[in-house]
Design an enzyme around this catalytic site. Structure first.
Site, PDB file in Angstrom:
ATOM      1  N   LYS A  19       0.883  -1.175   0.000  1.00 63.56           N
ATOM      2  CA  LYS A  19       0.000   0.000   0.000  1.00 63.56           C
ATOM      3  C   LYS A  19       0.919   1.222   0.000  1.00 63.56           C
ATOM      4  O   LYS A  19       1.384   1.681   1.039  1.00 63.56           O
ATOM      5  CB  LYS A  19      -0.878  -0.027   1.251  1.00 63.56           C
ATOM      6  CG  LYS A  19      -2.226   0.681   1.143  1.00 63.56           C
ATOM      7  CD  LYS A  19      -2.181   2.096   0.633  1.00 63.56           C
ATOM      8  CE  LYS A  19      -1.904   3.112   1.721  1.00 63.56           C
ATOM      9  NZ  LYS A  19      -1.728   4.470   1.188  1.00 63.56           N
ATOM     10  N   GLU A  51       8.200  17.843  14.081  1.00 57.26           N
ATOM     11  CA  GLU A  51       8.843  17.509  12.809  1.00 57.26           C
ATOM     12  C   GLU A  51       8.236  18.406  11.720  1.00 57.26           C
ATOM     13  O   GLU A  51       7.021  18.427  11.540  1.00 57.26           O
ATOM     14  CB  GLU A  51       8.589  16.039  12.470  1.00 57.26           C
ATOM     15  CG  GLU A  51       9.306  15.611  11.200  1.00 57.26           C
ATOM     16  CD  GLU A  51       9.046  14.165  10.811  1.00 57.26           C
ATOM     17  OE1 GLU A  51       7.875  13.754  10.826  1.00 57.26           O
ATOM     18  OE2 GLU A  51      10.011  13.454  10.484  1.00 57.26           O
ATOM     19  N   GLU A  92       7.825   2.561  11.958  1.00 52.79           N
ATOM     20  CA  GLU A  92       8.978   3.474  11.910  1.00 52.79           C
ATOM     21  C   GLU A  92       8.439   4.869  11.647  1.00 52.79           C
ATOM     22  O   GLU A  92       7.744   5.082  10.653  1.00 52.79           O
ATOM     23  CB  GLU A  92       9.937   3.071  10.788  1.00 52.79           C
ATOM     24  CG  GLU A  92      10.497   1.668  10.904  1.00 52.79           C
ATOM     25  CD  GLU A  92      11.286   1.456  12.172  1.00 52.79           C
ATOM     26  OE1 GLU A  92      11.837   2.450  12.702  1.00 52.79           O
ATOM     27  OE2 GLU A  92      11.341   0.314  12.653  1.00 52.79           O
ATOM     28  N   CYS A 118      13.239  11.561   7.095  1.00 55.06           N
ATOM     29  CA  CYS A 118      13.055  11.369   8.530  1.00 55.06           C
ATOM     30  C   CYS A 118      14.368  11.594   9.258  1.00 55.06           C
ATOM     31  O   CYS A 118      14.403  11.989  10.406  1.00 55.06           O
ATOM     32  CB  CYS A 118      12.521   9.979   8.798  1.00 55.06           C
ATOM     33  SG  CYS A 118      13.571   8.719   8.093  1.00 55.06           S
TER      34      CYS A 118
HETATM   35  P1  NAD Z   1       2.133   9.546   6.430  1.00 55.33           P
HETATM   36  O1  NAD Z   1       2.107   9.052   7.825  1.00 55.33           O
HETATM   37  O2  NAD Z   1       1.236  10.655   6.092  1.00 55.33           O
HETATM   38  O3  NAD Z   1       1.753   8.358   5.439  1.00 55.33           O
HETATM   39  C1  NAD Z   1       2.463   7.139   5.454  1.00 55.33           C
HETATM   40  C2  NAD Z   1       1.586   6.043   4.866  1.00 55.33           C
HETATM   41  O4  NAD Z   1       0.523   5.785   5.749  1.00 55.33           O
HETATM   42  C3  NAD Z   1       0.965   6.379   3.532  1.00 55.33           C
HETATM   43  O5  NAD Z   1       1.013   5.241   2.704  1.00 55.33           O
HETATM   44  C4  NAD Z   1      -0.460   6.713   3.899  1.00 55.33           C
HETATM   45  O6  NAD Z   1      -1.371   6.487   2.852  1.00 55.33           O
HETATM   46  C5  NAD Z   1      -0.692   5.743   5.022  1.00 55.33           C
HETATM   47  N1  NAD Z   1      -1.808   6.093   5.918  1.00 55.33           N
HETATM   48  C6  NAD Z   1      -2.243   7.318   6.269  1.00 55.33           C
HETATM   49  N2  NAD Z   1      -3.262   7.212   7.127  1.00 55.33           N
HETATM   50  C7  NAD Z   1      -3.467   5.908   7.320  1.00 55.33           C
HETATM   51  C8  NAD Z   1      -4.391   5.169   8.118  1.00 55.33           C
HETATM   52  N3  NAD Z   1      -5.286   5.760   8.876  1.00 55.33           N
HETATM   53  N4  NAD Z   1      -4.307   3.844   8.087  1.00 55.33           N
HETATM   54  C9  NAD Z   1      -3.394   3.215   7.330  1.00 55.33           C
HETATM   55  N5  NAD Z   1      -2.528   3.854   6.567  1.00 55.33           N
HETATM   56  C10 NAD Z   1      -2.546   5.187   6.560  1.00 55.33           C
HETATM   57  O7  NAD Z   1       3.647   9.875   6.106  1.00 55.33           O
HETATM   58  P2  NAD Z   1       4.280  10.453   4.778  1.00 55.33           P
HETATM   59  O8  NAD Z   1       3.894  11.878   4.655  1.00 55.33           O
HETATM   60  O9  NAD Z   1       4.008   9.551   3.633  1.00 55.33           O
HETATM   61  O10 NAD Z   1       5.836  10.313   5.114  1.00 55.33           O
HETATM   62  C11 NAD Z   1       6.524  11.226   5.901  1.00 55.33           C
HETATM   63  C12 NAD Z   1       6.682  10.729   7.315  1.00 55.33           C
HETATM   64  O11 NAD Z   1       7.331   9.483   7.320  1.00 55.33           O
HETATM   65  C13 NAD Z   1       7.551  11.619   8.151  1.00 55.33           C
HETATM   66  O12 NAD Z   1       6.983  11.760   9.411  1.00 55.33           O
HETATM   67  C14 NAD Z   1       8.863  10.863   8.237  1.00 55.33           C
HETATM   68  O13 NAD Z   1       9.652  11.177   9.353  1.00 55.33           O
HETATM   69  C15 NAD Z   1       8.392   9.473   8.251  1.00 55.33           C
HETATM   70  N6  NAD Z   1       9.444   8.561   7.821  1.00 55.33           N
HETATM   71  C16 NAD Z   1      10.038   7.775   8.765  1.00 55.33           C
HETATM   72  C17 NAD Z   1      11.064   6.916   8.392  1.00 55.33           C
HETATM   73  C18 NAD Z   1      11.760   6.026   9.391  1.00 55.33           C
HETATM   74  O14 NAD Z   1      12.460   5.116   8.985  1.00 55.33           O
HETATM   75  N7  NAD Z   1      11.605   6.241  10.676  1.00 55.33           N
HETATM   76  C19 NAD Z   1      11.458   6.879   7.064  1.00 55.33           C
HETATM   77  C20 NAD Z   1      10.807   7.688   6.136  1.00 55.33           C
HETATM   78  C21 NAD Z   1       9.792   8.521   6.532  1.00 55.33           C
END
Ligand code: NAD
Length: 932
Positions: free
Chosen positions: A609, A821, A690, A724
């Site tokens: 997904k 963040e 993560e 991140c």
């Molecule tokens: P996001 O949390 O908005 O979305 C991540 C994923 O979750 C997407 O595929 C989204 O469609 C899905 N999602 C959203 N709501 C959901 C729900 N209710 N149920 C299930 N799935 C859902 O994050 P983003 O904007 O795509 O990415 C940026 C974030 O990711 C930042 O906070 C960044 O720090 C973090 N990040 C962390 C790491 C790590 O390894 N710790 C790596 C990369 C990014």
């Protein structure tokens, strides 16, 4: 230096100490560092010095002695601190009949202001030497300066040669115009291999132009330690022939050997340099012959301290009948003086390379010279002035280097965009990707032809008016269907031997390697990733596939248990079941592929997904995995909104594992949702989450600011801060603050903000308009609650979601700017008095993902290792760009709870363990062998 040659550990300490010394601003700091560097494992007199360094009364004396010692050492290799200071010495040299070339030492150029300052220094030098300075205006011994082109721009980016040439020319052309007017010869120095072709390109473009094509007073360096040095000579010969005016070529061995070898190993590339000295010497002789043959188009200048090399050059040039006034020998200031005199007495022109500048900016030069003078491989340590002549004149063995032993897992090497053919491949891939715009990407669940009600448009962040493709929107029901199909396909995949699953993943890695530019180009458009970032994403994905394939094989063998006779005990791992993989858009391939390949390696069925912003690259990955041999039900592609299909997948009773990477808010929601047990559910769901970070870098008061400024800029503004791992807070200790903030501000203001398709870009647009608005709200807070230190630019002529890079200071620690963040190009700067306080500020966060420290103080580094508790701590390097297998990645606290991605424990999370015991004793008889 004798101690340093015979004692490698002391050599490292000495080089490091020499490197840090000029930046120590008090006698207490010097005494402290002496103690820390030399307390143990140093020759006795040095240990004694370090012991007394503790006593306050001795500090001023000791610091004077130490400074003097190092300055005396520097004096050996550095002519003086300013051009005026060396004029008399140069005049004396000329009176002896020896020529010179002056090189201005300097710090790394990180901003336009620093490049301007460098140009001014060079113009000053040219005027000083040209206007009545030592040297004849009409003869071959005219004044001569050596220039590094990388000092003429903060963006010496080999992937964008034309843009760099334009930028460099703005300073280089006035420089050589002045030189030509004043009769000064200009020689272009050569630096690391990745800059070699770029340097040639600029040299040819400027010196081949109508204005300078007839100017004979220009030269360039060729480094004989490079395997392809003969080709470089061929290229220069062709250029000089076409130009119709001769070019001088200074042939040297090369001064960046250690760095080239280390970087090649780190990047899993074969080294561009010969790894043994004999092969380099043999190449030098080959190049000498080529230069002789290229005369008079090329005029040779031999930069060497090796009598055998000098002799062969004399013999070859004499035999070919080159006039002696067109041949010269160059030697470094402070080295091989006796040899230089001998060459001079044989009737050849000699030239001394004289570095001029302050010791602090000259440190990199000094350390290179010390490395050369204390290395056992170095020819100089053989003390030619005393050595056995036969030994010294022996022909070099042209030994071919053996191939480096390869470990089982080797990281994929980054694309060498400094090579023209690699750039062409990437450019072609971008063109091809553009030609695909408008394509449709349907769902890929077990059965084909799933009709969808809606198609989502994917637009390019750099060109919001352009639709890149249409992606089928999966409904919650589609998600449910995918779970059922996955559950059906799972047992067979689980029971497929681990080595077969691993083979499929390795095949996928091979396919991805073949199609690396196609995948990178897709991310350039879909997620606005600049070239190098997009390439980094691809190689990380390749690494995950290979690394987790190895983990699957290791875990497939089970775990060792205590053995006793009469009992057969086994401990086996197998896939947990159906894994839902929910990925973010910022590493749209690497993270999705990492989570998916771990699930597949473990024997789970994976449902992908992707994030709403990056479904096209995900569609390509899903189809590549199928092509590599992953069965259809075992990998499925279900794009759509997180709140609908994402949520449905997380809550589905048939799901066993949820692997999520994304924001903290969504991660916590998912953890909660996955804990709810639904009717028919048979498994407790395992959630791997993560999440975000609010990462800090500490800059200590003895940090190398060249390194710290560029590391902070890359960590904070690379990919517009949308990582991140990005640095969003920087904490500077004590006396380093003023210089750091000035250099940082100038560097940020010099960043190139532009479209990702242009390899010259440093900072691309952010992912969406919504993201831009959100970041701008934080910037408003910064304006209200802090002080703006620096504001980068945004391009006037582009329509993408651009945000100018920003740095704020004096922001309260409790401000949202300090705590939340931001995920954009915004950095906050703090100042502390002590290192301990800096660690406290850095740790003042609910996140614990990455952290960085720039310091040359061993005690502070040790303190940070202990107390700066984050998932990934980086010392004296940037905080982004973790490499699979080398820097397993992931945080704790509110940054996540999973085991580290790209580390030995990651795949294990997708598995259950089973212990099986059989009593093998029947009627008192037990087989001897366990017979596994
Ligand atoms: P996001 O949390 O908005 O979305 C991540 C994923 O979750 C997407 O595929 C989204 O469609 C899905 N999602 C959203 N709501 C959901 C729900 N209710 N149920 C299930 N799935 C859902 O994050 P983003 O904007 O795509 O990415 C940026 C974030 O990711 C930042 O906070 C960044 O720090 C973090 N990040 C962390 C790491 C790590 O390894 N710790 C790596 C990369 C990014």
């Amino acid at each position: 230096m004798g101690w340093a040659t015979s004692d490698p550990a002391f050599r490292v300490k000495l080089l490091r100490f020499v490197d840090v010394l000029p930046s120590l601003r008090s006698s207490a700091a010097i005494a402290g560092h002496v103690r820390q560097y030399f307390r143990d494992d140093a020759p006795a007199p040095v240990r004694f010095g370090s012991a007394v360094a503790g006593a306050g009364a001795f500090r001023p004396v000791l610091s004077r002695i130490v400074r003097q010692g190092v300055f005396t050492m520097a004096d050996r290799f550095i002519g003086g601190s300013s051009p005026a200071e060396v004029l008399d010495w140069l005049a004396g040299l000329m009176a002896e009949g020896t020529a010179y070339t002056v090189d201005l030492l300097g710090e790394a150029v990180l901003s336009e202001a620093e490049a301007d300052a460098y140009l001014e220094r060079y113009l000053g030098l040219i005027r000083t030497l040209g206007a009545g300075g030592p040297g004849k205006r009409d003869g071959v011994t005219q004044p001569n300066v050596s220039v590094k082109l990388s000092a003429l721009t903060p963006h010496f980016e080999p992937a964008a040669p034309q843009a760099v040439a334009d930028a460099v020319s703005r300073r280089f052309v006035p420089l050589i115009r002045a030189a030509r007017e004043l009769g000064v010869f200009v020689n272009i120095d050569m630096e690391q291999y990745r800059y070699r072709d770029l340097t040639h390109f600029i040299f040819e473009e400027v010196l081949g132009s109508a204005e300078f094509a007839d100017w004979a007073d220009a030269g360039i360096v060729v480094q004989a330690y490079l395997r392809d040095a003969p080709e470089a000579i061929g290229r220069l010969r062709e250029f000089a022939e076409q130009r119709g005016t001769a070019v001088t070529v200074r042939l040297v061995k090369g001064a960046y050997w250690d760095e080239e070898v280390v970087l090649a190993r780190q990047e899993s590339r074969s080294s561009p340099v010969f790894e043994d000295k004999g092969a380099t010497d043999a190449n030098y002789e080959r190049c000498t012959q080529l230069l002789v043959e290229a005369y008079p188009h090329l005029r040779p200048a031999f930069g060497t301290h090796n009598p055998r090399t000098i002799t062969q050059a004399m013999v070859r040039t004499e035999a070919a009948g080159l006039p002696r006034e067109d041949v010269e020998f160059q030697m470094l200031y402070g080295m091989a003086e006796g040899l230089r005199r001998a060459v001079h007495e044989s009737g050849y022109r000699t030239r001394v390379y004289v570095p001029v500048g302050q010791i602090l900016p000259g440190m990199a030069y000094l350390v290179r010279r010390l490395l050369e003078n204390t290395s056992n491989e170095s020819w100089l340590v053989h003390r030619h002035e005393e050595g056995d002549p036969e030994e010294l004149l022996r022909a070099p063995a042209g030994a071919a280097d053996g191939e480096r032993e390869t470990a089982e897992f080797v990281n994929a090497p980054p694309a060498e965009f400094y090579r023209a053919e690699v750039r062409s491949e990437m450019a072609a891939a971008l063109q091809h990707a553009r030609a695909q715009f408008g394509a449709r990407y349907p769902l890929a669940i077990e059965s084909d032809g799933i009709a969808v009600d809606e198609w989502d448009e994917v637009r390019c962040p750099a060109e919001p008016g352009t639709v890149m493709g249409l992606v089928g929107r999966a409904s919650p029901q589609d998600g449910g269907r995918a779970v059922v199909a996955a559950a059906k396909a799972f047992p067979e995949w689980r029971d497929t031997p681990a080595n077969e699953r691993a083979a499929v993943l390795r095949r996928a890695a091979g396919l991805l390697t073949e199609r690396r530019f196609e995948f990178a180009a897709t991310m350039v458009f879909e997620c606005a990733k600049p070239w190098a970032e997009a390439d980094g994403d691809v190689i990380e994905a390749i690494d995950y596939l290979r690394y987790y394939a190895g983990c699957a094989e290791r875990l497939g063998a089970g775990a060792e248990l205590v053995e006793v006779p009469g009992e057969d005990d086994r401990y086996i791992y197998e896939g947990r079941g159906v894994a839902v993989v929910i990925a973010p858009w910022n590493f749209p391939l690497a993270i999705l592929c990492g989570m998916a390949s771990a699930a597949l390696a473990a024997g789970c069925a994976a449902i992908l997904k992707p994030a709403e912003q990056s479904p096209i690259i995900a569609a390509k990955l899903a189809s590549l995995l199928r092509e590599a041999g992953v069965p259809r039900g075992v990998v499925q592609y279900v794009p759509g909104p997180g709140e609908t299909v994402g949520q449905a997948l997380v809550s589905h009773a048939g799901v066993d594992v949820v692997a999520f990477t994304g924001s903290n808010a969504v991660g916590l929601e998912i953890i909660k949702a996955a804990a709810v047990v639904h009717p028919g559910q048979r498994n407790v769901k395992r959630v791997i989450a993560e999440m975000g970070g609010k990462n800090a870098i500490i800059v200590d008061d003895d940090a190398d600011l060249d390194q710290a400024v560029s590391g902070v800029v890359t960590s904070a503004f690379g990919y517009a801060g949308q990582k991140c791992s990005a640095c969003s807070r920087v904490v500077v200790v004590g006396s380093a603050y003023e210089e750091f903030r000035t250099r940082l501000a100038a560097a940020v203001e010099s960043l190139i903000v532009g479209p990702p398709e242009d390899p010259y870009t440093n900072v691309p647009p952010v992912i969406s308009d919504e993201a831009r608005e959100r970041i701008e709200r934080y910037i408003d807070v910064g304006q209200r609650e802090g002080t703006l230190l620096a504001r980068g630019s945004t391009p006037a002529t582009f329509t993408g979601h651009y945000v100018a890079p920003m740095v704020f200071e004096e922001v309260p620690r409790e401000s949202v700017l300090s705590c939340e963040e931001i995920f954009g190009p915004v950095l906050v700067l703090y100042r502390t008095t002590t290192f301990g306080e800096a660690v406290e500020v850095a740790m003042d966060s609910r996140f614990a993902l990455t952290g960085g420290v720039y310091s040359r103080n061993p005690r502070n580094i040790a303190f940070a290792r202990r107390e700066f508790r984050v998932g990934n701590l980086y010392i004296n390097r940037k905080t982004t760009g973790a490499v699979v297998g080398r820097q397993p990645f992931g945080g704790f606290a509110m940054s996540g709870g999973g085991d580290k991605a790209g580390g030995p424990d990651y795949v294990r999370q997708f598995m259950v363990a089973r212990a099986i015991t059989e009593n093998t004793m029947r009627r008192g008889f037990a087989p001897e062998e366990r017979g596994r």
